[in-house]
Design a protein around this motif. Structure first.
Motif, PDB file in Angstrom:
ATOM      1  N   PHE A 165      14.651   2.776  18.538  1.00 47.00           N
ATOM      2  CA  PHE A 165      15.138   3.983  17.878  1.00 47.00           C
ATOM      3  C   PHE A 165      16.112   3.644  16.750  1.00 47.00           C
ATOM      4  CE2 PHE A 165      14.215   6.362  21.983  1.00 47.00           C
ATOM      5  CZ  PHE A 165      13.296   7.224  21.428  1.00 47.00           C
ATOM      6  N   GLY A 166      16.246   4.617  15.820  1.00 50.49           N
ATOM      7  CA  GLY A 166      17.239   4.480  14.774  1.00 50.49           C
ATOM      8  C   GLY A 166      18.523   5.229  15.081  1.00 50.49           C
ATOM      9  N   HIS A 167      18.442   6.248  15.930  1.00 53.77           N
ATOM     10  CA  HIS A 167      19.613   7.103  16.151  1.00 53.77           C
ATOM     11  C   HIS A 167      20.613   6.508  17.139  1.00 53.77           C
ATOM     12  CE1 HIS A 167      17.216   8.330  19.704  1.00 53.77           C
ATOM     13  NE2 HIS A 167      18.387   8.627  20.237  1.00 53.77           N
ATOM     14  N   ASP A 198      29.475  -8.739   1.621  1.00 52.53           N
ATOM     15  CA  ASP A 198      29.052  -9.847   2.476  1.00 52.53           C
ATOM     16  C   ASP A 198      29.588  -9.665   3.894  1.00 52.53           C
ATOM     17  OD1 ASP A 198      27.712 -11.152   0.404  1.00 52.53           O
ATOM     18  OD2 ASP A 198      29.549 -12.153  -0.263  1.00 52.53           O
ATOM     19  N   GLY A 199      28.948 -10.324   4.831  1.00 51.30           N
ATOM     20  CA  GLY A 199      29.439 -10.362   6.207  1.00 51.30           C
ATOM     21  C   GLY A 199      29.253  -9.075   6.977  1.00 51.30           C
ATOM     22  N   THR A 200      28.287  -8.231   6.591  1.00 56.17           N
ATOM     23  CA  THR A 200      28.086  -6.975   7.307  1.00 56.17           C
ATOM     24  C   THR A 200      27.253  -7.186   8.568  1.00 56.17           C
ATOM     25  OG1 THR A 200      26.038  -6.372   6.147  1.00 56.17           O
ATOM     26  CG2 THR A 200      28.113  -5.738   5.103  1.00 56.17           C
ATOM     27  N   ASN A 201      27.341  -6.220   9.462  1.00 53.10           N
ATOM     28  CA  ASN A 201      26.470  -6.172  10.636  1.00 53.10           C
ATOM     29  C   ASN A 201      26.053  -4.721  10.840  1.00 53.10           C
ATOM     30  OD1 ASN A 201      28.703  -4.905  11.781  1.00 53.10           O
ATOM     31  ND2 ASN A 201      29.351  -6.712  12.926  1.00 53.10           N
ATOM     32  N   ALA A 202      25.333  -4.444  11.904  1.00 52.93           N
ATOM     33  CA  ALA A 202      24.826  -3.091  12.122  1.00 52.93           C
ATOM     34  C   ALA A 202      25.967  -2.085  12.213  1.00 52.93           C
ATOM     35  CB  ALA A 202      23.977  -3.045  13.389  1.00 52.93           C
ATOM     36  N   GLU A 203      27.048  -2.465  12.897  1.00 52.38           N
ATOM     37  CA  GLU A 203      28.175  -1.556  13.064  1.00 52.38           C
ATOM     38  C   GLU A 203      28.850  -1.255  11.728  1.00 52.38           C
ATOM     39  OE1 GLU A 203      32.346  -1.176  15.647  1.00 52.38           O
ATOM     40  OE2 GLU A 203      31.092  -2.976  15.796  1.00 52.38           O
ATOM     41  N   SER A 204      29.109  -2.275  10.936  1.00 46.88           N
ATOM     42  CA  SER A 204      29.790  -2.048   9.665  1.00 46.88           C
ATOM     43  C   SER A 204      28.883  -1.319   8.674  1.00 46.88           C
ATOM     44  CB  SER A 204      30.291  -3.372   9.076  1.00 46.88           C
ATOM     45  OG  SER A 204      29.225  -4.265   8.810  1.00 46.88           O
ATOM     46  N   ARG A 205      27.589  -1.632   8.694  1.00 40.64           N
ATOM     47  CA  ARG A 205      26.677  -0.919   7.791  1.00 40.64           C
ATOM     48  C   ARG A 205      26.574   0.555   8.173  1.00 40.64           C
ATOM     49  NH1 ARG A 205      23.919  -6.005   8.161  1.00 40.64           N
ATOM     50  NH2 ARG A 205      22.556  -5.230   9.826  1.00 40.64           N
ATOM     51  N   THR A 206      26.609   0.853   9.465  1.00 39.30           N
ATOM     52  CA  THR A 206      26.622   2.248   9.894  1.00 39.30           C
ATOM     53  C   THR A 206      27.880   2.938   9.410  1.00 39.30           C
ATOM     54  OG1 THR A 206      25.254   1.791  11.842  1.00 39.30           O
ATOM     55  CG2 THR A 206      26.606   3.780  11.896  1.00 39.30           C
ATOM     56  N   ASP A 207      29.011   2.257   9.477  1.00 39.05           N
ATOM     57  CA  ASP A 207      30.274   2.799   8.987  1.00 39.05           C
ATOM     58  C   ASP A 207      30.200   3.079   7.486  1.00 39.05           C
ATOM     59  OD1 ASP A 207      33.050   3.537   9.213  1.00 39.05           O
ATOM     60  OD2 ASP A 207      33.578   1.600   8.337  1.00 39.05           O
ATOM     61  N   SER A 233      17.961   0.564  14.327  1.00 38.43           N
ATOM     62  CA  SER A 233      19.423   0.724  14.296  1.00 38.43           C
ATOM     63  C   SER A 233      20.158  -0.594  14.104  1.00 38.43           C
ATOM     64  CB  SER A 233      19.908   1.404  15.577  1.00 38.43           C
ATOM     65  OG  SER A 233      19.540   0.645  16.713  1.00 38.43           O
ATOM     66  N   ASP A 234      19.456  -1.731  14.218  1.00 39.40           N
ATOM     67  CA  ASP A 234      20.095  -3.007  13.904  1.00 39.40           C
ATOM     68  C   ASP A 234      20.373  -3.137  12.412  1.00 39.40           C
ATOM     69  OD1 ASP A 234      20.011  -3.711  16.545  1.00 39.40           O
ATOM     70  OD2 ASP A 234      18.258  -5.004  16.374  1.00 39.40           O
ATOM     71  N   LEU A 235      19.691  -2.304  11.616  1.00 37.15           N
ATOM     72  CA  LEU A 235      19.988  -2.233  10.189  1.00 37.15           C
ATOM     73  C   LEU A 235      21.211  -1.348   9.994  1.00 37.15           C
ATOM     74  CD1 LEU A 235      18.969  -3.142   7.402  1.00 37.15           C
ATOM     75  CD2 LEU A 235      17.565  -1.068   7.333  1.00 37.15           C
ATOM     76  N   ASP A 287      19.376   9.104  11.624  1.00 37.02           N
ATOM     77  CA  ASP A 287      18.813  10.156  12.476  1.00 37.02           C
ATOM     78  C   ASP A 287      17.911  11.057  11.642  1.00 37.02           C
ATOM     79  OD1 ASP A 287      20.702  11.949  11.190  1.00 37.02           O
ATOM     80  OD2 ASP A 287      22.185  11.362  12.675  1.00 37.02           O
ATOM     81  N   GLY A 288      16.968  11.694  12.335  1.00 37.68           N
ATOM     82  CA  GLY A 288      16.022  12.564  11.649  1.00 37.68           C
ATOM     83  C   GLY A 288      14.976  11.821  10.854  1.00 37.68           C
ATOM     84  N   ASP A 289      14.641  10.596  11.257  1.00 34.15           N
ATOM     85  CA  ASP A 289      13.636   9.841  10.500  1.00 34.15           C
ATOM     86  C   ASP A 289      12.278   9.915  11.197  1.00 34.15           C
ATOM     87  OD1 ASP A 289      13.608   7.864  12.519  1.00 34.15           O
ATOM     88  OD2 ASP A 289      15.051   6.608  11.471  1.00 34.15           O
ATOM     89  N   SER A 290      11.246   9.522  10.459  1.00 33.75           N
ATOM     90  CA  SER A 290       9.880   9.637  10.969  1.00 33.75           C
ATOM     91  C   SER A 290       9.629   8.700  12.136  1.00 33.75           C
ATOM     92  CB  SER A 290       8.870   9.360   9.847  1.00 33.75           C
ATOM     93  OG  SER A 290       8.956   8.022   9.393  1.00 33.75           O
ATOM     94  N   LEU A 291      10.239   7.534  12.088  1.00 35.15           N
ATOM     95  CA  LEU A 291      10.038   6.528  13.126  1.00 35.15           C
ATOM     96  C   LEU A 291      10.424   7.083  14.489  1.00 35.15           C
ATOM     97  CD1 LEU A 291       9.289   3.469  13.414  1.00 35.15           C
ATOM     98  CD2 LEU A 291      11.740   2.993  13.227  1.00 35.15           C
ATOM     99  N   ASP A 292      11.612   7.663  14.582  1.00 34.02           N
ATOM    100  CA  ASP A 292      12.071   8.198  15.862  1.00 34.02           C
ATOM    101  C   ASP A 292      11.227   9.374  16.313  1.00 34.02           C
ATOM    102  OD1 ASP A 292      14.034   6.277  15.699  1.00 34.02           O
ATOM    103  OD2 ASP A 292      15.707   7.647  16.068  1.00 34.02           O
TER     104      ASP A 292
END
Length: 422
Positions: free
Chosen positions: A320-322, A45-54, A358-360, A364-369
């Motif tokens: 972007f996602g990267h 619980d309580g995650t954000n983009a930064e913590s999920r990236t971590d 990237s808010d999720l 990197d290396g994804d089709s969207l980017d």
């Protein structure tokens, strides 16, 4: 059109219409099964983009996100490391137990098919047959072909829909592709729904007719046929995500734009987000690249907009996602504002949550980017139903939601098709 799917498969097979099956030599060298005996499903619980990236960079897989709650899959060691960093994990179930529960509620089908109750989902042969049926019943507005072969030698089927499908007209083009990740079978149904709607509706639905007559629409329902087939090969679900090349490559980390740049993928072959040995090392992503590149005519990319469908979390994502920056190299404020405007409009129609990819978390290396970074295609990723799940079960919604959850995106699809002409 797709209700009698098994009859269609038999008829197509008899007529020799199915695309190439895997060649024996390709099947001889099966990738090693990656087992994670100590893996489990957790919520944080309580995650954000930064913590999920971590969390993602540590090697744990983020299965789905609703609000600030993330469902993850992690080994015991990864879970211990996350706790040492201050994350509060709640264990839901072991990985094997989770799969057992998913399959136990359904039973076991014949090899190579979906479990009992989920027969409405299309396996590889049935997907080919559905496209063949569409092409046979609507010859003037469709053209069926393959964009290339998978690692195991399966053709990757595609369908073009346009008023003069046999002619390369000077019309805006739109691409819809599905099932990069093997277990995300609902996305294949999304692409088949688009096929059915735009073929059966042509000539009877004025809005559909106008779109088909003024656009060239490309649909690729199963980018990862080997992985999708393997996921149900035993007649039960395996929770498989990657392709079937060695220990498997995450196709949506193998695209060439900013490949491996930013901690948004893994160099560990056993990771669920393994990016491959190099960009385009997976034949499936290379086939997608070659197809999109082929739509550059006289120096101009003809594909103006695209959606890559995934599950789950009910999100509309844009590049972007990267990087977490909105405005950066390759993205002006005006361009970002257009993405936000169109993405927000699509989300208002289907009830999803709109946000930059990237808010999720950073990838990197994804089709969207790559679609935007390389070709300036107005590209979105739609994470489909459900909004949340207990973990793996979010990837396996019951078949009785297919019609509702695919039709739910009709408005979003139309918004993008119309935007492609502006």
């Amino acid at each position: 059109m797709f209700s009698s799917r098994r009859k269609a498969v038999l008829a197509a097979a008899f007529a020799g219409l199915l695309l190439t099956a895997p060649v024996p030599g390709a099947l001889a060298a099966q990738p090693a099964e990656v087992t994670a005996q100590d893996a489990a499903i957790y919520t944080i619980d309580g995650t954000n983009a930064e913590s999920r990236t971590d969390i993602h960079r540590l090697g744990a897989e983020i299965l789905g996100v609703q609000g600030r709650t993330a469902q993850i899959q992690a080994t015991r060691g990864q879970a211990d490391e996350l706790r040492s960093r201050g994350y509060r994990l709640t264990e839901k179930t072991g990985l094997g137990e989770a799969l057992g529960k998913i399959n136990g509620n359904r039973g076991k089908a014949a090899a190579g098919d979906f479990p009992p109750g989920d027969e409405a989902y299309h396996n590889y042969d049935e997907t080919n047959a559905a496209l063949e049926t569409a092409a046979t019943e609507h010859p003037g507005i469709t053209s069926k072909f393959s964009i290339g072969e998978s690692h195991e030698g399966r053709d990757i089927p595609a369908l073009k829909i346009s008023d003069n499908a046999a002619t390369d007209e000077d019309e805006p083009e739109v691409l819809f592709n599905c099932n990069q990740h093997a277990r995300e079978h609902l996305t294949t149904e999304m692409c088949l729904h688009i096929v059915e709607r735009f073929t059966n509706g042509h000539g009877s639905d004025q809005a559909v007719t106008d779109m088909v007559d003024s656009r060239e629409i490309w649909v690729i329902p199963m980018v990862n046929p080997d992985g999708s087939t393997y996921d149900i090969a035993s007649g039960q679900y395996r929770g498989w995500r990657k392709n079937r090349q060695d220990t498997g490559t995450d196709l949506n980390r193998n695209w060439g734009y900013m490949w491996g740049c930013c901690g948004g993928s893994s160099d560990d072959p056993n990771s669920e987000t393994y990016r491959g040995t190099e960009a385009w090392s997976a034949p499936e992503t290379a086939a997608m690249r070659d197809f999109v590149d082929s739509r550059v005519v006289d120096g101009t990319q003809q594909i103006k907009a695209a959606i890559d469908f995934h599950t789950y979390s009910e999100l509309v994502l844009w590049p972007f996602g990267h990087t977490s920056d909105d405005v950066t190299e390759g993205m002006t404020q005006q361009e970002y504002d257009r993405f936000e405007r169109v993405g927000t409009a699509m989300a208002a129609d289907n009830g999803y949550t709109p946000q930059q990819s990237s808010d999720l978390y950073v990838t990197d290396g994804d089709s969207l980017d790559w679609m935007w970074g390389e070709h300036k295609i107005l590209a979105f990723t739609l994470e489909m139903y459900p909004a949340s799940g207990g973990g793996l079960d979010g990837f396996y919604p019951p078949a009785d939601v297919i019609d509702r959850e695919t039709a739910r995106n009709d408005g979003a699809v139309d918004i993008l098709i119309n935007e492609a002409g502006t």
